[in-house]
Design an enzyme around this catalytic site. Structure first.
Site, PDB file in Angstrom:
ATOM      1  N   SER A 238       0.742  -1.055   0.044  1.00  0.00           N
ATOM      2  CA  SER A 238      -0.376  -0.183  -0.270  1.00  0.00           C
ATOM      3  C   SER A 238       0.651   1.465  -0.077  1.00  0.00           C
ATOM      4  CB  SER A 238      -1.181   0.386   1.804  1.00  0.00           C
ATOM      5  OG  SER A 238      -0.139   0.404   2.368  1.00  0.00           O
ATOM      6  N   LYS A 239      -0.009   2.484  -0.066  1.00  0.00           N
ATOM      7  CA  LYS A 239       0.708   4.010   0.260  1.00  0.00           C
ATOM      8  C   LYS A 239       1.842   3.391   1.123  1.00  0.00           C
ATOM      9  CE  LYS A 239      -2.229   6.403  -2.705  1.00  0.00           C
ATOM     10  NZ  LYS A 239      -3.495   7.924  -2.615  1.00  0.00           N
ATOM     11  N   ARG A 240       1.696   3.000   1.842  1.00  0.00           N
ATOM     12  CA  ARG A 240       2.221   2.984   3.501  1.00  0.00           C
ATOM     13  C   ARG A 240       3.341   2.751   3.081  1.00  0.00           C
ATOM     14  NH1 ARG A 240      -0.851  -1.039   4.810  1.00  0.00           N
ATOM     15  NH2 ARG A 240       0.295  -2.268   5.576  1.00  0.00           N
ATOM     16  N   GLY A 242       5.859   2.830  -0.180  1.00  0.00           N
ATOM     17  CA  GLY A 242       6.339   4.106  -1.045  1.00  0.00           C
ATOM     18  C   GLY A 242       5.500   3.972  -1.802  1.00  0.00           C
TER      19      GLY A 242
END
Length: 469
Positions: A238-240, A242
């Site tokens: 996921s976006k966490r 990167g």
């Protein structure tokens, strides 16, 4: 049999790396067998689909070079076809109108949960004909209640679902729009899809879709359900973790060749080989060799591959993707040497194309000031004479070649009886603005003689001001 595959993203967000890997596997399967690759945009969720997301998908696919043979096909352009077939199922008694409200169904499911049962629609309207006039309804597929759905998955082997575990799927909403599972079936049939490569989250949809295909008298494609991609912490990517958007990797300075090479290895392998050209991928790829285990995304490995391709690809190929990063910095590439020449001497020094642009600005535009640390160390009064002498020799050269430039630097050090660093480092800071660059002979060669002279004069002025302060 001619192989026809498809990539069918929903345009509710960017093209993420998981989707890109699915697209790559589908594309490779088609190319490996000389087949066709279809791009289908599944935009039946009208409220969540956006034009920006549709364009982001096309941009990501084009950047990766995953060219499609058919498409893009948009499901919203095919609503008449879906409605015709839904009516056919109604007429044949293979679908029915359901007048149960969402609140009613929620209450039933809560009751089922409380009893420890699997929440499901109980078939209330399956055989009823007492339809209330003017009331909203959905249309449900009348799923078989006996037997099983069995299919041989290319990744997971034989999978079986008992029909008794499947409830009657909604195929048309109350507003008259068809649902995802029905549109997918019709599209796969109409487009002659022979192989469906998709994420493991679709496994539970597969028996329902097979039942609908069989009700329509359509052939059933072969399936391959690939595992999800995890972050390096073992959790779903996921976006966490990167960047997860394909276009974000482009904007961060990655080459499409590097991302493709990295993605193909997230679940598929060929011995211990790590680096694959696209032609090698096509030649070697087998859908049956995709592993069942989830793969962890490792950004360091991707960076390593990116460095490899920056160094090993022809400079013209790298330049085609690097231009945007120079443009983003406001650099006019017509104001300096050919970008291919800069890439040839900078490729070993960078991890990304963005970094390449950032460290190469001095080839195309003047700098306002010298790097503070480098100037403090190398543009001291003691550097004045070496700079004056080397400037004189450089300006007098008959031929502006790397060999002649290096000769002038060597002659200066010899004449002044100083080490090469006493000449080279002040000269490097003077012409590039900082303490790091490729070797001076090739660096100066890419700058014009006049530009080198101007920048040495600027450095001498800096030294003079420093002496007088």
């Amino acid at each position: 049999m001619s192989v026809v595959t498809r990539f069918a993203p929903s345009p509710t967000g960017y093209l993420h790396v998981g989707g890109a890997r699915t697209a790559l596997y589908s594309w490779l399967l088609a190319k490996r067998h000389g087949g066709q690759f279809v791009l289908r945009v599944e935009d039946t969720d009208v409220e969540r689909s956006t034009e920006e997301a549709k364009q982001a998908i096309l941009d990501g696919m084009q950047w990766l070079g995953l060219n499609w043979d058919t498409g893009p096909v948009y499901q919203t352009d095919r609503f008449d076809r879906y409605k015709t077939l839904i009516q056919q199922l109604l007429d044949n008694g293979q679908a029915y109108k359901c007048f149960m409200s969402a609140e009613e169904l929620d209450a039933i499911r809560e009751e089922q949960k409380a009893k420890g049962e699997k929440p499901r629609y109980p078939g209330t309207w399956r055989d009823r004909t007492d339809h209330p006039e003017g009331e909203p309804f959905v249309i449900r597929f009348k799923s078989p209640q006996e037997g099983s759905v069995v299919f041989d998955d290319h990744v997971r082997g034989r999978i079986e679902f008992k029909n008794s575990e499947l409830d009657d799927l909604i195929i048309q909403r109350t507003d008259g729009t068809p649902t995802y599972n029905f549109c997918v079936v019709v599209d796969d049939w109409d487009m002659g899809i022979t192989h469906v490569v998709r994420g493991e989250d679709h496994i539970n949809n597969t028996p329902r879709q097979i039942n609908i295909l069989q009700a329509l008298g359509a052939p059933v494609p072969e399936y391959a359900h690939v595992s999800m991609i995890l972050g390096d912490d073992g959790k779903k990517l996921s976006k966490r973790h990167g960047a997860v958007s394909v276009t974000q990797y482009r904007d961060d300075g990655f080459l499409p060749q590097a991302l493709l090479n990295y993605l193909v290895r997230l679940g598929w392998s060929h011995g211990d080989q790590e680096v694959f050209s696209v032609s090698e991928m096509i030649e070697l790829f087998s859908v049956d060799a995709i592993g069942q285990s989830a793969s962890a995304f490792n950004t360091e490995k991707l960076i390593w591959l990116n460095q490899h391709y920056i160094k090993s690809l022809p400079a013209s190929e790298v330049a085609a993707h690097a231009r945007m990063h120079f443009t983003d910095l406001g650099i006019d590439l017509h104001a300096g040497p050919a970008l291919e020449s800069v890439i040839a001497i900078q490729a070993d020094r960078v991890k990304t194309l963005k970094e390449l642009a950032e460290i190469s600005t001095y080839f195309y535009q003047d700098f306002d000031s010298f790097d503070e640390k480098a100037a403090k160390k190398h543009l001291r009064p003691v550097a004045r004479q070496p700079l004056e002498t080397v400037k004189e020799k450089l300006m007098a050269l008959e031929n502006w070649t790397p060999e002649a430039i290096q000769g002038a630097i060597n002659d200066t050090a010899e004449e002044l009886e100083v080490g090469m660093g006493k000449v080279g480092m002040p000269l490097r800071v003077a012409v590039t603005g900082g303490g790091n660059s490729p070797s001076l002979d090739v660096t100066l060669n890419l700058l014009s003689r006049d530009k080198v002279g101007e920048r040495i004069d600027k450095a001498l002025t800096f030294i003079a001001n420093r002496e007088n302060s």
